[in-house]
Design a protein around this motif. Structure first.
Motif, PDB file in Angstrom:
ATOM      1  N   PHE A   8      10.378  -3.179  12.695  1.00 46.37           N
ATOM      2  CA  PHE A   8       9.915  -4.397  12.069  1.00 46.37           C
ATOM      3  C   PHE A   8       9.414  -5.431  13.070  1.00 46.37           C
ATOM      4  O   PHE A   8       9.994  -5.625  14.123  1.00 46.37           O
ATOM      5  N   LYS A   9       8.290  -6.057  12.695  1.00 44.46           N
ATOM      6  CA  LYS A   9       7.842  -7.261  13.390  1.00 44.46           C
ATOM      7  C   LYS A   9       8.338  -8.408  12.537  1.00 44.46           C
ATOM      8  O   LYS A   9       8.104  -8.394  11.320  1.00 44.46           O
ATOM      9  N   ASN A  10       8.989  -9.372  13.088  1.00 47.25           N
ATOM     10  CA  ASN A  10       9.535 -10.511  12.348  1.00 47.25           C
ATOM     11  C   ASN A  10      10.269 -10.081  11.085  1.00 47.25           C
ATOM     12  O   ASN A  10      10.004 -10.588   9.992  1.00 47.25           O
ATOM     13  N   GLY A  11      11.137  -9.134  11.222  1.00 44.21           N
ATOM     14  CA  GLY A  11      11.963  -8.746  10.084  1.00 44.21           C
ATOM     15  C   GLY A  11      11.280  -7.863   9.059  1.00 44.21           C
ATOM     16  O   GLY A  11      11.815  -7.591   8.003  1.00 44.21           O
ATOM     17  N   LYS A  12      10.061  -7.360   9.364  1.00 42.74           N
ATOM     18  CA  LYS A  12       9.393  -6.498   8.378  1.00 42.74           C
ATOM     19  C   LYS A  12       9.041  -5.158   9.007  1.00 42.74           C
ATOM     20  O   LYS A  12       8.635  -5.107  10.163  1.00 42.74           O
ATOM     21  N   PHE A  13       9.183  -4.106   8.217  1.00 44.54           N
ATOM     22  CA  PHE A  13       8.743  -2.812   8.721  1.00 44.54           C
ATOM     23  C   PHE A  13       7.218  -2.792   8.796  1.00 44.54           C
ATOM     24  O   PHE A  13       6.537  -3.383   7.974  1.00 44.54           O
ATOM     25  N   ILE A  14       6.705  -2.098   9.786  1.00 41.19           N
ATOM     26  CA  ILE A  14       5.256  -1.941   9.922  1.00 41.19           C
ATOM     27  C   ILE A  14       4.955  -0.466   9.660  1.00 41.19           C
ATOM     28  O   ILE A  14       5.636   0.417  10.179  1.00 41.19           O
ATOM     29  N   PHE A  15       3.926  -0.215   8.886  1.00 43.96           N
ATOM     30  CA  PHE A  15       3.591   1.184   8.582  1.00 43.96           C
ATOM     31  C   PHE A  15       2.223   1.521   9.154  1.00 43.96           C
ATOM     32  O   PHE A  15       1.306   0.716   9.063  1.00 43.96           O
ATOM     33  N   SER A  16       2.088   2.701   9.718  1.00 44.65           N
ATOM     34  CA  SER A  16       0.736   3.131  10.055  1.00 44.65           C
ATOM     35  C   SER A  16       0.505   4.454   9.353  1.00 44.65           C
ATOM     36  O   SER A  16       1.368   5.343   9.329  1.00 44.65           O
ATOM     37  N   GLU A  41       0.830  -1.214   0.000  1.00 41.33           N
ATOM     38  CA  GLU A  41       0.000   0.000   0.000  1.00 41.33           C
ATOM     39  C   GLU A  41       0.866   1.268   0.000  1.00 41.33           C
ATOM     40  O   GLU A  41       0.522   2.274  -0.614  1.00 41.33           O
ATOM     41  N   ILE A  42       1.995   1.181   0.697  1.00 41.85           N
ATOM     42  CA  ILE A  42       2.906   2.343   0.719  1.00 41.85           C
ATOM     43  C   ILE A  42       3.479   2.567  -0.688  1.00 41.85           C
ATOM     44  O   ILE A  42       3.535   3.703  -1.176  1.00 41.85           O
ATOM     45  N   ILE A  43       3.847   1.486  -1.351  1.00 40.27           N
ATOM     46  CA  ILE A  43       4.389   1.623  -2.712  1.00 40.27           C
ATOM     47  C   ILE A  43       3.316   2.220  -3.632  1.00 40.27           C
ATOM     48  O   ILE A  43       3.584   3.136  -4.416  1.00 40.27           O
ATOM     49  N   ASN A  44       2.071   1.746  -3.485  1.00 41.19           N
ATOM     50  CA  ASN A  44       0.993   2.274  -4.335  1.00 41.19           C
ATOM     51  C   ASN A  44       0.745   3.762  -4.071  1.00 41.19           C
ATOM     52  O   ASN A  44       0.482   4.532  -4.992  1.00 41.19           O
ATOM     53  N   LEU A  45       0.851   4.115  -2.805  1.00 40.92           N
ATOM     54  CA  LEU A  45       0.670   5.523  -2.446  1.00 40.92           C
ATOM     55  C   LEU A  45       1.728   6.391  -3.132  1.00 40.92           C
ATOM     56  O   LEU A  45       1.451   7.446  -3.685  1.00 40.92           O
TER      57      LEU A  45
END
Ligand SMILES: C[S@@+](CC[C@H](N)C(=O)[O-])C[C@H]1O[C@@H](n2cnc3c(N)ncnc32)[C@H](O)[C@@H]1O
Ligand code: SF4
Length: 444
Positions: free
Chosen positions: A342-350, A38-42
């Motif tokens: 990151f949770k489990n090696g992934k960034f989390i975005f809000s 979703e961030i990439i699409n934004l």
């Protein structure tokens, strides 16, 4: 009670509720978690609507610190092992990989690498991450490329490395030269000879602009330290010295604050005036009050014009491509998002939605700390500020809280630093209700 004191009391009582209304009214706190896709699409949508008048700045956060200073208000993580850094760099690079193609036609208007402490990275880690960024993304030559270095973890070879990688501006966090103060704040002391050497070496290898930070109100520092901190740094000849004031929430150890409480902040202008006068800084440096926070910036009279700054807090309609732990990103008119760890090696975005109202709000809040320029507002947003906030402005003028002249709207009082600007967005009904509750005699 004299009238200034009365006004000040009214305003102080309105500030906290003011901020809540402000956030509600502009729906600024309605965040939701989203995926990287979703961030990439934004960003894809974003690239369709931008042009040269709407630049994008690049921000990278390096969160690690070897010690956690008690006064610090930034998002940071204690560095406990070297693997943390390796993992972080890998994650950042994996994340950035998604954007190389997307941003291939974009020239970023500056990069700012902040922290935490970017200088916790060793030379090969710097090369790994900054080399990757400068190789894969383009930067407009008119804008600064800044990195924050903590003298406690800086070396001459790191200064040379950041220059070779492409940075042209360094900001050193000096904070204070009082050993006891730094010890109280859980920060390592670095002597003035070392700071001087870092600055002159930085200039020698070609860093265009070197800033240094001091913080007024730490640990054991009293007025004589406020002055000597500035005096010592002046002798080191950086291009600029930024003198912040420790924020109230983090002011835990300062002797003056412990003794006098909030009077410390009431008396702040006086403390700065004495500091500036006592240090004779004006002989060598031009003095300007900071816009967004409590403090001053001193710019060396012999220092050339610096390039355009990154402008995280500027009024320009800028977007920010923020990368890394807790970084904030802004996608003009479309949204802003925060990257959590990151949770489990992934960034989390809000993400939170932004629209033109948000631009108007942030412009107005920032300008209102000094003056709102009605003509500039109209030029920027094609709207009259008095049409947008008619009731609020009428009300504040009637109660003599703000003043209007041909061009400006501005706060009518001595006190400039108490966050009164949030008030303008309270609805008059709410203002009245609060005033009635407090029986402070505001006119309806
Ligand atoms: C992220 S830190 C600087 C980089 C590096 N970590 C260091 O400490 O040198 C940015 C600057 O913010 C200022 N700062 C930190 N905490 C502050 C606070 N609570 N109030 C005011 N200024 C603060 C300091 O002057 C610091 O140099
Ligand atoms: S001031 Fe700098 S070194 Fe100290 S905790 Fe904050 S970011 Fe880390």
């Amino acid at each position: 009670m004299n009238s200034i004191e009365k006004k000040r009391r009214i305003i102080k009582k309105l500030i906290n509720p003011g901020h809540d209304f402000l956030f509600d009214r502009f729906s600024m706190n309605k965040k939701k978690e989203v995926s990287k896709t979703e961030i990439i699409n934004l960003r894809k949508k974003h690239l369709k609507i931008i042009d040269n008048n709407h630049p994008i700045s690049f921000y990278l956060h390096i969160p690690f610190c070897e010690k956690i200073c008690k006064y610090c208000m930034y998002d940071k993580l204690l560095l406990t092992n070297q693997k943390q850094k390796k993992d972080y760099i890998l994650d950042v690079k994996n994340f950035l990989y998604n954007f190389i193609d997307l941003f291939k036609k974009v020239e970023f208007s500056g990069i700012y690498v902040g922290g935490g402490t970017p200088s916790t990275l060793n030379e090969s880690e710097m090369e790994d991450i900054f080399g990757y960024i400068f190789k894969n993304f383009k930067f407009n030559k008119d804008y600064q490329k800044t990195i924050e270095l903590n003298p406690c973890s800086t070396s001459l070879s790191k200064i040379k490395k950041v220059k070779d990688l492409g940075f042209d501006r360094i900001s050193f966090g000096v904070q204070s030269f009082n050993k006891n103060t730094l010890e109280k704040e859980n920060r390592r002391y670095v002597d003035k000879e070392t700071i001087k050497e870092f600055i002159s070496y930085g200039k020698k290898v070609g860093i265009e602009f070197i800033n240094t930070d001091l913080v007024l109100g730490l640990g054991d520092d009293d007025i004589s330290d406020f002055i000597s901190n500035l005096n010592i740094l002046k002798e080191c000849e950086p291009d600029s010295i930024t003198y912040y004031t420790v924020m109230k929430e983090q002011n835990k150890t300062n002797n003056i604050y412990i003794k006098y409480g909030d009077k410390f902040y009431d008396n702040l202008e006086n403390l700065f005036t004495k500091t500036i006068k006592g240090s004779k800084i004006k002989n060598k440096y031009n003095t300007t009050k900071l816009n967004n926070v409590l403090g001053y910036i001193f710019k060396h009279k012999k220092s050339g014009n610096s390039k355009k700054s990154f402008g995280l807090y500027s009024n320009e309609k800028k977007s920010i491509f923020g990368v890394g732990y807790k970084s904030i990103s802004k996608v003009r008119n479309l949204g802003s998002y925060e990257t959590s760890f990151f949770k489990n090696g992934k960034f989390i975005f809000s993400i939170e939605k932004l629209d033109n109202n948000y631009e108007i709000l942030s412009y107005t809040l920032k300008s209102f700390q000094d003056k709102i320029d009605k003509i500039d507002f109209k030029k920027k947003f094609n709207k009259n500020i008095k049409d947008m906030f008619k009731e609020e402005i009428d009300f504040l003028i009637k109660n003599n809280i703000i003043i209007e002249d041909d061009r400006y709207l501005y706060y009518n009082g001595e006190e400039k630093n108490i966050g009164f600007y949030g008030l303008i967005f309270l609805s008059p009904k709410e203002l009245l209700q609060i005033a009635k509750n407090r029986k402070e005699g505001i006119k309806s």
